[in-house]
Scaffold this motif. Structure first.
Motif, PDB file in Angstrom:
ATOM      1  N   MET A 150     -40.835  -0.333  -3.075  1.00 56.89           N
ATOM      2  CA  MET A 150     -39.952  -1.460  -3.335  1.00 56.89           C
ATOM      3  C   MET A 150     -38.471  -1.105  -3.130  1.00 56.89           C
ATOM      4  O   MET A 150     -37.650  -1.980  -2.822  1.00 56.89           O
ATOM      5  N   LYS A 151     -38.146   0.174  -3.269  1.00 59.15           N
ATOM      6  CA  LYS A 151     -36.769   0.590  -3.015  1.00 59.15           C
ATOM      7  C   LYS A 151     -36.431   0.427  -1.538  1.00 59.15           C
ATOM      8  O   LYS A 151     -35.369  -0.081  -1.176  1.00 59.15           O
ATOM      9  N   LYS A 152     -37.365   0.839  -0.681  1.00 57.24           N
ATOM     10  CA  LYS A 152     -37.145   0.692   0.763  1.00 57.24           C
ATOM     11  C   LYS A 152     -37.184  -0.775   1.166  1.00 57.24           C
ATOM     12  O   LYS A 152     -36.477  -1.201   2.085  1.00 57.24           O
ATOM     13  N   LEU A 153     -38.008  -1.560   0.463  1.00 61.59           N
ATOM     14  CA  LEU A 153     -38.061  -2.992   0.745  1.00 61.59           C
ATOM     15  C   LEU A 153     -36.688  -3.629   0.489  1.00 61.59           C
ATOM     16  O   LEU A 153     -36.187  -4.407   1.316  1.00 61.59           O
ATOM     17  N   GLU A 154     -36.090  -3.292  -0.652  1.00 62.57           N
ATOM     18  CA  GLU A 154     -34.770  -3.865  -0.951  1.00 62.57           C
ATOM     19  C   GLU A 154     -33.714  -3.371   0.027  1.00 62.57           C
ATOM     20  O   GLU A 154     -32.833  -4.125   0.445  1.00 62.57           O
ATOM     21  N   GLU A 155     -33.807  -2.103   0.417  1.00 68.10           N
ATOM     22  CA  GLU A 155     -32.853  -1.573   1.391  1.00 68.10           C
ATOM     23  C   GLU A 155     -32.965  -2.322   2.717  1.00 68.10           C
ATOM     24  O   GLU A 155     -31.961  -2.590   3.383  1.00 68.10           O
ATOM     25  N   ALA A 156     -34.204  -2.654   3.094  1.00 70.75           N
ATOM     26  CA  ALA A 156     -34.418  -3.388   4.342  1.00 70.75           C
ATOM     27  C   ALA A 156     -33.793  -4.785   4.255  1.00 70.75           C
ATOM     28  O   ALA A 156     -33.181  -5.271   5.212  1.00 70.75           O
ATOM     29  N   VAL A 157     -33.949  -5.420   3.095  1.00 70.53           N
ATOM     30  CA  VAL A 157     -33.373  -6.754   2.902  1.00 70.53           C
ATOM     31  C   VAL A 157     -31.857  -6.691   3.006  1.00 70.53           C
ATOM     32  O   VAL A 157     -31.221  -7.460   3.742  1.00 70.53           O
ATOM     33  N   ARG A 158     -31.253  -5.784   2.274  1.00 66.79           N
ATOM     34  CA  ARG A 158     -29.786  -5.703   2.239  1.00 66.79           C
ATOM     35  C   ARG A 158     -29.187  -5.160   3.536  1.00 66.79           C
ATOM     36  O   ARG A 158     -27.970  -5.292   3.767  1.00 66.79           O
ATOM     37  N   SER A 159     -30.012  -4.563   4.375  1.00 65.04           N
ATOM     38  CA  SER A 159     -29.504  -4.044   5.648  1.00 65.04           C
ATOM     39  C   SER A 159     -29.171  -5.168   6.626  1.00 65.04           C
ATOM     40  O   SER A 159     -28.461  -4.960   7.615  1.00 65.04           O
ATOM     41  N   ILE A 160     -29.671  -6.363   6.354  1.00 61.85           N
ATOM     42  CA  ILE A 160     -29.412  -7.501   7.239  1.00 61.85           C
ATOM     43  C   ILE A 160     -28.003  -8.023   7.001  1.00 61.85           C
ATOM     44  O   ILE A 160     -27.659  -8.419   5.885  1.00 61.85           O
ATOM     45  N   GLU A 161     -27.199  -8.004   8.040  1.00 62.25           N
ATOM     46  CA  GLU A 161     -25.816  -8.450   7.954  1.00 62.25           C
ATOM     47  C   GLU A 161     -25.590  -9.589   8.932  1.00 62.25           C
ATOM     48  O   GLU A 161     -25.943  -9.499  10.097  1.00 62.25           O
ATOM     49  N   MET A 162     -25.021 -10.677   8.436  1.00 60.45           N
ATOM     50  CA  MET A 162     -24.696 -11.845   9.258  1.00 60.45           C
ATOM     51  C   MET A 162     -23.367 -12.412   8.780  1.00 60.45           C
ATOM     52  O   MET A 162     -23.035 -12.306   7.589  1.00 60.45           O
ATOM     53  N   GLU A 163     -22.619 -12.990   9.673  1.00 56.11           N
ATOM     54  CA  GLU A 163     -21.384 -13.647   9.275  1.00 56.11           C
ATOM     55  C   GLU A 163     -21.715 -14.823   8.355  1.00 56.11           C
ATOM     56  O   GLU A 163     -22.545 -15.658   8.676  1.00 56.11           O
ATOM     57  N   GLY A 164     -21.103 -14.845   7.193  1.00 57.35           N
ATOM     58  CA  GLY A 164     -21.353 -15.920   6.243  1.00 57.35           C
ATOM     59  C   GLY A 164     -22.495 -15.639   5.286  1.00 57.35           C
ATOM     60  O   GLY A 164     -22.888 -16.528   4.529  1.00 57.35           O
ATOM     61  N   LEU A 165     -23.042 -14.407   5.290  1.00 53.55           N
ATOM     62  CA  LEU A 165     -24.146 -14.032   4.396  1.00 53.55           C
ATOM     63  C   LEU A 165     -23.675 -12.959   3.426  1.00 53.55           C
ATOM     64  O   LEU A 165     -23.126 -11.933   3.843  1.00 53.55           O
ATOM     65  N   PHE A 166     -23.903 -13.183   2.114  1.00 50.59           N
ATOM     66  CA  PHE A 166     -23.466 -12.243   1.087  1.00 50.59           C
ATOM     67  C   PHE A 166     -24.608 -12.024   0.096  1.00 50.59           C
ATOM     68  O   PHE A 166     -25.025 -12.958  -0.588  1.00 50.59           O
ATOM     69  N   TRP A 167     -25.119 -10.792   0.023  1.00 48.58           N
ATOM     70  CA  TRP A 167     -26.203 -10.460  -0.910  1.00 48.58           C
ATOM     71  C   TRP A 167     -25.642 -10.253  -2.299  1.00 48.58           C
ATOM     72  O   TRP A 167     -24.550  -9.708  -2.476  1.00 48.58           O
ATOM     73  N   GLY A 168     -26.414 -10.674  -3.320  1.00 45.78           N
ATOM     74  CA  GLY A 168     -25.973 -10.550  -4.704  1.00 45.78           C
ATOM     75  C   GLY A 168     -26.926  -9.704  -5.546  1.00 45.78           C
ATOM     76  O   GLY A 168     -27.558  -8.769  -5.052  1.00 45.78           O
ATOM     77  N   ALA A 169     -27.046 -10.061  -6.824  1.00 46.53           N
ATOM     78  CA  ALA A 169     -27.862  -9.292  -7.763  1.00 46.53           C
ATOM     79  C   ALA A 169     -29.351  -9.446  -7.451  1.00 46.53           C
ATOM     80  O   ALA A 169     -29.786 -10.432  -6.845  1.00 46.53           O
ATOM     81  N   SER A 170     -30.131  -8.453  -7.886  1.00 47.17           N
ATOM     82  CA  SER A 170     -31.573  -8.488  -7.635  1.00 47.17           C
ATOM     83  C   SER A 170     -32.320  -7.851  -8.799  1.00 47.17           C
ATOM     84  O   SER A 170     -31.742  -7.130  -9.616  1.00 47.17           O
ATOM     85  N   LYS A 171     -33.620  -8.146  -8.878  1.00 43.28           N
ATOM     86  CA  LYS A 171     -34.473  -7.514  -9.884  1.00 43.28           C
ATOM     87  C   LYS A 171     -35.923  -7.560  -9.400  1.00 43.28           C
ATOM     88  O   LYS A 171     -36.285  -8.354  -8.522  1.00 43.28           O
ATOM     89  N   LEU A 172     -36.745  -6.673  -9.968  1.00 45.06           N
ATOM     90  CA  LEU A 172     -38.169  -6.654  -9.648  1.00 45.06           C
ATOM     91  C   LEU A 172     -38.915  -7.462 -10.700  1.00 45.06           C
ATOM     92  O   LEU A 172     -38.676  -7.307 -11.904  1.00 45.06           O
ATOM     93  N   VAL A 173     -39.807  -8.311 -10.257  1.00 47.64           N
ATOM     94  CA  VAL A 173     -40.581  -9.169 -11.156  1.00 47.64           C
ATOM     95  C   VAL A 173     -42.066  -8.898 -10.941  1.00 47.64           C
ATOM     96  O   VAL A 173     -42.555  -8.905  -9.804  1.00 47.64           O
ATOM     97  N   ALA A 174     -42.784  -8.640 -12.044  1.00 55.01           N
ATOM     98  CA  ALA A 174     -44.212  -8.346 -11.949  1.00 55.01           C
ATOM     99  C   ALA A 174     -44.990  -9.578 -11.509  1.00 55.01           C
ATOM    100  O   ALA A 174     -44.787 -10.678 -12.015  1.00 55.01           O
TER     101      ALA A 174
END
Length: 224
Positions: free
Chosen positions: A151-175
């Motif tokens: 799940m750590k690599k999964l989140e890294e993959a998500v946040r690695s996406i960069e686009m103009e006008g896109l801003f990633w915020g807080a996150s958490k793992l949910v069972a």
């Protein structure tokens, strides 16, 4: 030295211009110059009575432009409603034709005059677009393939996406169950620049991200 003003589509920007024009007829003094044209282009429409100096100056520039470019509307469309165009003056008698030279704002360069008029329209359209561009807050569920997905690599993959006008915020793992957890993450987007559906279909669920991500769901979507 050229005078510049910013954010003239906001109240704060208009206040700075209002203060500057106190006691002045035009930006550079008593004569209309290119500085007036540039500032005029940044003011989306004539302001209200709270800005008397700006209103008087705006009317004066509009009048000069109408005389210099007869037949061309000086008003622009704001929020889908057309602002009134400055009226073109009545045709002057031939005897007064020689006085037309006094209306030439920038000398004998006719092409420059036409370009200035076009820049006014283009600048006003850009200003209007900036005012209308909104933002949205999105809550996204990102699901892994199984309980063995890192799940750590999964989140890294998500946040690695960069686009103009896109801003990633807080996150958490949910069972989810059976030892599987999903990533729940906030993001903010500029509506005119980013489509969440496109983000999911063309970035998050395709290589290389699909090595960790099985699917994505929009949990909440709110305009800011």
């Amino acid at each position: 030295m050229a005078v510049t003003f910013t954010d003239l589509y906001t109240e704060a920007g208009l206040k700075s211009l209002e203060a500057y024009l106190s006691g002045k007829t035009y930006i550079s003094g008593d004569q209309l110059t290119k500085d007036d044209i540039k500032v005029y282009a940044a003011v989306s429409e004539k302001p209200g009575s709270s800005f008397p100096n700006v209103g008087r100056w705006y009317d004066s520039v509009s009048s000069h432009l109408a005389k210099s470019f007869p037949g061309k509307a000086v008003g622009v469309s704001v929020s889908n409603q057309a602002a009134p165009a400055a009226a073109a003056p009545a045709a002057a008698p031939k005897a007064a034709a020689e006085d037309d030279d006094d209306l030439d704002l920038f000398g004998d360069e006719t092409e420059d005059d036409k370009k200035a008029a076009e820049e006014i329209q283009a600048a006003k359209k850009t200003t209007t677009k900036k005012k209308e561009s909104g933002k949205s807050s999105v809550l996204l569920d990102v699901k892994p393939w199984d309980d063995e997905t890192d799940m750590k690599k999964l989140e890294e993959a998500v946040r690695s996406i960069e686009m103009e006008g896109l801003f990633w915020g807080a996150s958490k793992l949910v069972a989810v169950g059976y030892g599987i957890k999903k990533l729940q993450i906030m993001l903010t987007i500029v509506d005119d620049l980013v489509s969440v559906d496109t983000l999911i279909e063309e970035r998050l669920t395709v290589p290389p991200c699909d090595e960790w991500i099985q699917s994505c769901d929009i949990v909440a979507f709110n305009k800011i």
